[in-house]
Design a protein around this motif. Structure first.
Motif, PDB file in Angstrom:
ATOM      1  N   THR A  39       0.798  -1.226   0.000  1.00  0.00           N
ATOM      2  CA  THR A  39       0.000   0.000   0.000  1.00  0.00           C
ATOM      3  C   THR A  39       0.836   1.284   0.000  1.00  0.00           C
ATOM      4  O   THR A  39       0.529   2.209  -0.756  1.00  0.00           O
ATOM      5  N   ARG A 124      -6.462  -7.347   5.581  1.00  0.00           N
ATOM      6  CA  ARG A 124      -7.845  -7.717   5.245  1.00  0.00           C
ATOM      7  C   ARG A 124      -8.571  -8.223   6.472  1.00  0.00           C
ATOM      8  O   ARG A 124      -9.791  -8.127   6.565  1.00  0.00           O
ATOM      9  N   ALA A 185      -5.239   2.907   2.919  1.00  0.00           N
ATOM     10  CA  ALA A 185      -5.739   1.643   2.367  1.00  0.00           C
ATOM     11  C   ALA A 185      -6.178   1.870   0.937  1.00  0.00           C
ATOM     12  O   ALA A 185      -6.752   2.919   0.612  1.00  0.00           O
ATOM     13  N   LYS A 190      -9.744  -4.334   0.757  1.00  0.00           N
ATOM     14  CA  LYS A 190      -9.617  -3.734   2.095  1.00  0.00           C
ATOM     15  C   LYS A 190     -10.911  -3.075   2.574  1.00  0.00           C
ATOM     16  O   LYS A 190     -10.967  -2.593   3.705  1.00  0.00           O
ATOM     17  N   ALA A 225     -11.287   1.195  -1.585  1.00  0.00           N
ATOM     18  CA  ALA A 225     -11.137   0.857  -0.161  1.00  0.00           C
ATOM     19  C   ALA A 225     -12.195   1.550   0.690  1.00  0.00           C
ATOM     20  O   ALA A 225     -12.527   1.085   1.780  1.00  0.00           O
TER      21      ALA A 225
END
Ligand code: PGA
Length: 248
Positions: A39, A124, A185, A190, A225
């Motif tokens: 990320t 996750r 994120a 996610k 996300a």
């Protein structure tokens, strides 16, 4: 809580890079807590393209695998050197990565005067650094067993090698002592964890939910996300006005 929702991972990277560059401009000796994983990579690349002098910054990693040979390319020590310190011009002497039992890291953070700006990813399964679900919310830096989800999610850099079963991680209580938390994120995978962390109860079942308790939290998401936040009402406070959603 300050939440920015941007179009994609590149935009998240640019936004976070600007935030870090601004902090370094004000504090050239900033203690920057670096997240590892996929990320934050666009943020590190955007920072490296910038013109700021980052040579005075001190870098502190959140976690490290246990049992890898020194220099293993999938180790976080190697990641921080390759993806962060070298491209940003931060000398190796300014890089701290946890090792061993964890007490030494706590001492080194204290010696640096604490972490000023902490970048954080989210798993996750809601993990924060390698604090897996079930972790104590006041935990300190320690060796932990990795969940199967985490080992699967992190398998790519190991190729055919097995992913370590254990890691040393800053505790949740340790992370919360940083002066400013920046949670990033990206990607639809996610979305559920982000929604649970930001809108659900603060619980060890979702370690990242503790970020809600921090008095200075910035959340930077891409639209995918953030998709689990649809219909979310930010409760009270000026944060609600600062939510930025370019697609609306
Ligand atoms: P990722 O990892 O950035 O590689 O998705 C984040 C995390 O597991 O905390």
């Amino acid at each position: 809580m300050d939440v920015a929702v941007l179009d994609d991972a590149e935009a998240v990277g640019a936004h976070v890079a600007a935030l870090v560059a601004d902090a370094v401009a004000r504090h050239p000796d900033l203690v920057l807590g670096v997240a590892t994983g996929g990320t934050p990579l666009p943020a590190y690349r955007a920072l490296a393209r910038g013109s700021g002098d980052l040579s005075g910054v001190r870098l502190v990693a959140l976690d490290e695998y246990v049992g890898l040979p020194p220099g293993h390319p999938a180790s976080y020590a190697a990641y921080v050197e390759r993806e962060v310190a070298t491209p940003l011009g931060v000398p190796s002497a300014h890089v701290v990565v946890p090792q061993g039992s964890g007490a030494a890291l706590e001492r080194r953070i204290a010696a640096l005067g604490g972490v000023d700006l902490q970048l954080l990813g989210i798993g996750r399964n809601g993990h924060l650094a390698f604090n897996e679900p079930g972790s104590q919310l006041d935990s300190r830096t320690r060796v932990v067993a990795l969940s199967e989800t985490t080992r699967r999610d992190n398998a790519a850099p190991f190729g055919v090698d097995p992913v370590p079963t254990h890691a040393v991680t800053q505790g949740i209580g340790t992370i919360l002592e940083a002066r400013h938390l920046v949670l990033l994120a990206t990607g639809a995978a996610k979305a559920a964890a982000v929604a649970a962390a930001l809108t659900g109860p603060v619980t060890p079942d979702c370690p990242a939910s503790v970020v809600q308790t921090h008095r200075r939290l910035t959340v930077v998401l891409d639209a995918a996300a953030a998709s689990g936040l649809d219909g979310w009402r930010l409760v009270g406070g000026p944060a609600a006005e600062r939510v930025h959603h370019p697609q609306l």
